[in-house]
Design a protein around this motif. Structure first.
Motif, PDB file in Angstrom:
ATOM      1  N   ALA A   1      80.643  44.128  40.033  1.00  0.00           N
ATOM      2  CA  ALA A   1      81.483  43.132  39.367  1.00  0.00           C
ATOM      3  C   ALA A   1      82.508  42.575  40.354  1.00  0.00           C
ATOM      4  O   ALA A   1      82.730  41.356  40.409  1.00  0.00           O
ATOM      5  CB  ALA A   1      82.183  43.749  38.160  1.00  0.00           C
ATOM      6  N   SER A   2      83.100  43.447  41.165  1.00  0.00           N
ATOM      7  CA  SER A   2      84.044  42.984  42.184  1.00  0.00           C
ATOM      8  C   SER A   2      83.350  42.118  43.226  1.00  0.00           C
ATOM      9  O   SER A   2      83.884  41.099  43.657  1.00  0.00           O
ATOM     10  CB  SER A   2      84.704  44.178  42.873  1.00  0.00           C
ATOM     11  N   LEU A   3      82.168  42.518  43.620  1.00  0.00           N
ATOM     12  CA  LEU A   3      81.398  41.751  44.602  1.00  0.00           C
ATOM     13  C   LEU A   3      81.018  40.375  44.060  1.00  0.00           C
ATOM     14  O   LEU A   3      81.193  39.357  44.741  1.00  0.00           O
ATOM     15  CB  LEU A   3      80.139  42.523  45.000  1.00  0.00           C
ATOM     16  N   ARG A   4      80.530  40.330  42.836  1.00  0.00           N
ATOM     17  CA  ARG A   4      80.173  39.043  42.218  1.00  0.00           C
ATOM     18  C   ARG A   4      81.380  38.118  42.135  1.00  0.00           C
ATOM     19  O   ARG A   4      81.292  36.925  42.423  1.00  0.00           O
ATOM     20  CB  ARG A   4      79.606  39.263  40.815  1.00  0.00           C
ATOM     21  N   GLN A   5      82.487  38.687  41.735  1.00  0.00           N
ATOM     22  CA  GLN A   5      83.701  37.888  41.587  1.00  0.00           C
ATOM     23  C   GLN A   5      84.098  37.273  42.928  1.00  0.00           C
ATOM     24  O   GLN A   5      84.413  36.081  42.993  1.00  0.00           O
ATOM     25  CB  GLN A   5      84.820  38.782  41.047  1.00  0.00           C
ATOM     26  N   GLU A   6      84.081  38.050  43.984  1.00  0.00           N
ATOM     27  CA  GLU A   6      84.451  37.515  45.290  1.00  0.00           C
ATOM     28  C   GLU A   6      83.450  36.472  45.781  1.00  0.00           C
ATOM     29  O   GLU A   6      83.835  35.454  46.349  1.00  0.00           O
ATOM     30  CB  GLU A   6      84.584  38.636  46.316  1.00  0.00           C
ATOM     31  N   VAL A   7      82.161  36.706  45.544  1.00  0.00           N
ATOM     32  CA  VAL A   7      81.145  35.739  45.970  1.00  0.00           C
ATOM     33  C   VAL A   7      81.325  34.414  45.238  1.00  0.00           C
ATOM     34  O   VAL A   7      81.298  33.336  45.854  1.00  0.00           O
ATOM     35  CB  VAL A   7      79.724  36.308  45.751  1.00  0.00           C
ATOM     36  N   TYR A   8      81.541  34.462  43.935  1.00  0.00           N
ATOM     37  CA  TYR A   8      81.711  33.222  43.173  1.00  0.00           C
ATOM     38  C   TYR A   8      83.020  32.516  43.542  1.00  0.00           C
ATOM     39  O   TYR A   8      83.057  31.285  43.618  1.00  0.00           O
ATOM     40  CB  TYR A   8      81.621  33.478  41.670  1.00  0.00           C
ATOM     41  N   PHE A   9      84.084  33.275  43.786  1.00  0.00           N
ATOM     42  CA  PHE A   9      85.328  32.639  44.230  1.00  0.00           C
ATOM     43  C   PHE A   9      85.131  31.958  45.581  1.00  0.00           C
ATOM     44  O   PHE A   9      85.674  30.884  45.827  1.00  0.00           O
ATOM     45  CB  PHE A   9      86.470  33.656  44.303  1.00  0.00           C
ATOM     46  N   HIS A  10      84.341  32.606  46.445  1.00  0.00           N
ATOM     47  CA  HIS A  10      84.053  31.992  47.750  1.00  0.00           C
ATOM     48  C   HIS A  10      83.221  30.721  47.566  1.00  0.00           C
ATOM     49  O   HIS A  10      83.476  29.714  48.233  1.00  0.00           O
ATOM     50  CB  HIS A  10      83.319  32.986  48.652  1.00  0.00           C
ATOM     51  N   MET A  11      82.248  30.756  46.677  1.00  0.00           N
ATOM     52  CA  MET A  11      81.399  29.581  46.448  1.00  0.00           C
ATOM     53  C   MET A  11      82.199  28.408  45.883  1.00  0.00           C
ATOM     54  O   MET A  11      81.940  27.252  46.225  1.00  0.00           O
ATOM     55  CB  MET A  11      80.248  29.922  45.504  1.00  0.00           C
ATOM     56  N   ILE A  12      83.166  28.686  45.037  1.00  0.00           N
ATOM     57  CA  ILE A  12      83.978  27.624  44.450  1.00  0.00           C
ATOM     58  C   ILE A  12      84.771  26.885  45.529  1.00  0.00           C
ATOM     59  O   ILE A  12      84.988  25.673  45.445  1.00  0.00           O
ATOM     60  CB  ILE A  12      84.929  28.207  43.374  1.00  0.00           C
ATOM     61  N   LYS A  13      85.152  27.599  46.566  1.00  0.00           N
ATOM     62  CA  LYS A  13      85.974  27.012  47.629  1.00  0.00           C
ATOM     63  C   LYS A  13      85.156  26.231  48.659  1.00  0.00           C
ATOM     64  O   LYS A  13      85.738  25.566  49.514  1.00  0.00           O
ATOM     65  CB  LYS A  13      86.755  28.117  48.337  1.00  0.00           C
ATOM     66  N   LEU A  14      83.836  26.313  48.596  1.00  0.00           N
ATOM     67  CA  LEU A  14      83.008  25.601  49.564  1.00  0.00           C
ATOM     68  C   LEU A  14      83.095  24.091  49.342  1.00  0.00           C
ATOM     69  O   LEU A  14      83.262  23.631  48.214  1.00  0.00           O
ATOM     70  CB  LEU A  14      81.554  26.068  49.452  1.00  0.00           C
ATOM     71  N   PRO A  15      82.942  23.307  50.413  1.00  0.00           N
ATOM     72  CA  PRO A  15      83.015  21.848  50.266  1.00  0.00           C
ATOM     73  C   PRO A  15      81.798  21.305  49.506  1.00  0.00           C
ATOM     74  O   PRO A  15      80.732  21.923  49.488  1.00  0.00           O
ATOM     75  CB  PRO A  15      83.040  21.348  51.711  1.00  0.00           C
ATOM     76  N   MET A  16      81.954  20.140  48.935  1.00  0.00           N
ATOM     77  CA  MET A  16      80.873  19.517  48.159  1.00  0.00           C
ATOM     78  C   MET A  16      79.653  19.225  49.027  1.00  0.00           C
ATOM     79  O   MET A  16      78.520  19.227  48.537  1.00  0.00           O
ATOM     80  CB  MET A  16      81.370  18.234  47.495  1.00  0.00           C
ATOM     81  N   ALA A  17      79.869  18.984  50.317  1.00  0.00           N
ATOM     82  CA  ALA A  17      78.747  18.706  51.227  1.00  0.00           C
ATOM     83  C   ALA A  17      77.787  19.894  51.275  1.00  0.00           C
ATOM     84  O   ALA A  17      76.570  19.714  51.402  1.00  0.00           O
ATOM     85  CB  ALA A  17      79.268  18.379  52.620  1.00  0.00           C
ATOM     86  N   PHE A  18      78.327  21.082  51.162  1.00  0.00           N
ATOM     87  CA  PHE A  18      77.471  22.275  51.161  1.00  0.00           C
ATOM     88  C   PHE A  18      76.516  22.245  49.971  1.00  0.00           C
ATOM     89  O   PHE A  18      75.322  22.525  50.104  1.00  0.00           O
ATOM     90  CB  PHE A  18      78.350  23.533  51.115  1.00  0.00           C
ATOM     91  N   PHE A  19      77.037  21.864  48.802  1.00  0.00           N
ATOM     92  CA  PHE A  19      76.215  21.840  47.595  1.00  0.00           C
ATOM     93  C   PHE A  19      75.249  20.657  47.581  1.00  0.00           C
ATOM     94  O   PHE A  19      74.261  20.673  46.861  1.00  0.00           O
ATOM     95  CB  PHE A  19      77.096  21.845  46.345  1.00  0.00           C
ATOM     96  N   ALA A  20      75.549  19.654  48.383  1.00  0.00           N
ATOM     97  CA  ALA A  20      74.619  18.527  48.509  1.00  0.00           C
ATOM     98  C   ALA A  20      73.387  18.942  49.302  1.00  0.00           C
ATOM     99  O   ALA A  20      72.278  18.444  49.075  1.00  0.00           O
ATOM    100  CB  ALA A  20      75.309  17.345  49.180  1.00  0.00           C
ATOM    101  N   GLN A  21      73.569  19.881  50.227  1.00  0.00           N
ATOM    102  CA  GLN A  21      72.460  20.352  51.052  1.00  0.00           C
ATOM    103  C   GLN A  21      71.702  21.507  50.399  1.00  0.00           C
ATOM    104  O   GLN A  21      70.500  21.649  50.596  1.00  0.00           O
ATOM    105  CB  GLN A  21      72.980  20.816  52.421  1.00  0.00           C
ATOM    106  N   LYS A  22      72.387  22.330  49.674  1.00  0.00           N
ATOM    107  CA  LYS A  22      71.777  23.515  49.053  1.00  0.00           C
ATOM    108  C   LYS A  22      71.737  23.323  47.535  1.00  0.00           C
ATOM    109  O   LYS A  22      72.677  22.829  46.934  1.00  0.00           O
ATOM    110  CB  LYS A  22      72.593  24.775  49.362  1.00  0.00           C
ATOM    111  N   ARG A  23      70.659  23.775  46.943  1.00  0.00           N
ATOM    112  CA  ARG A  23      70.557  23.693  45.483  1.00  0.00           C
ATOM    113  C   ARG A  23      71.270  24.878  44.857  1.00  0.00           C
ATOM    114  O   ARG A  23      71.105  26.023  45.278  1.00  0.00           O
ATOM    115  CB  ARG A  23      69.087  23.675  45.066  1.00  0.00           C
TER     116      ARG A  23
END
Length: 175
Positions: free
Chosen positions: A96-118
């Motif tokens: 649960a701690s690991l998931r939380q940190e991973v999702y918090f990290h993903m939220i902070k990624l730039p939009m360009a990252f999500f344009a390249q990755k699905r």
């Protein structure tokens, strides 16, 4: 398959930073793991005593040994229950701690990252990786340690009973 190296062990140990306040569950689970291994080592010894009483036709101790066997098996089941419960609980809290940190990290990624990755592909990969970590923490590590305790304890018992037989077995079995 990934090979075991110093670098891969360092990466594995990084996972334990997510344990947080649940370390006591891991330590208590390891304690119950040792108790489970100990009762698993006592069982064959007591079963041998039961067979010896039958061979010697000393039937006065059969009930006593049978009761001790039931007690040992009951203790083993209780120790196994708490071992599994604590390892699963510890793993769930760690993940649960690991998931939380991973999702918090993903939220902070730039939009360009999500344009390249699905996003679905990322979620699928994370889910698969976390599932594999879960299996490793709940089952694989615990079973490895349990079998290690049984091997070391079994060899120690054999050394006490018959050092010659133990040395002969150790010389032949690995081959």
């Amino acid at each position: 398959k990934a090979k075991l190296s110093k670098d891969s062990l360092k990466k594995l140990l990084r996972l334990f930073k997510y344990v947080g306040p649940h370390k006591w569950k891991l330590y208590l689970g390891l304690f119950f793991l040792i108790l489970t291994g100990g009762t698993a080592l006592i069982f064959p010894l007591m079963l041998g005593g039961l067979i010896k009483t039958v061979e010697q036709q000393d039937f006065s101790r059969i009930n006593e040994i049978g009761i001790y066997l039931i007690i040992v098996l009951s203790l083993q089941s209780v120790f196994s229950y708490f071992r599994v419960y604590l390892f699963v609980n510890y793993t769930e809290n760690t993940l649960a701690s690991l998931r939380q940190e991973v999702y918090f990290h993903m939220i902070k990624l730039p939009m360009a990252f999500f344009a390249q990755k699905r996003v679905g592909d990322l979620n699928s990969r994370m889910s698969a990786d976390i599932s594999q970590i879960q299996d490793t923490l709940t089952t694989t590590i615990a079973e490895f340690l349990r079998q290690f305790i049984l091997i070391i304890g079994g060899i120690a018992w054999l050394l006490v009973i018959s050092p010659k037989l133990t040395l002969l077995m150790l010389a032949i079995v690995p081959v």
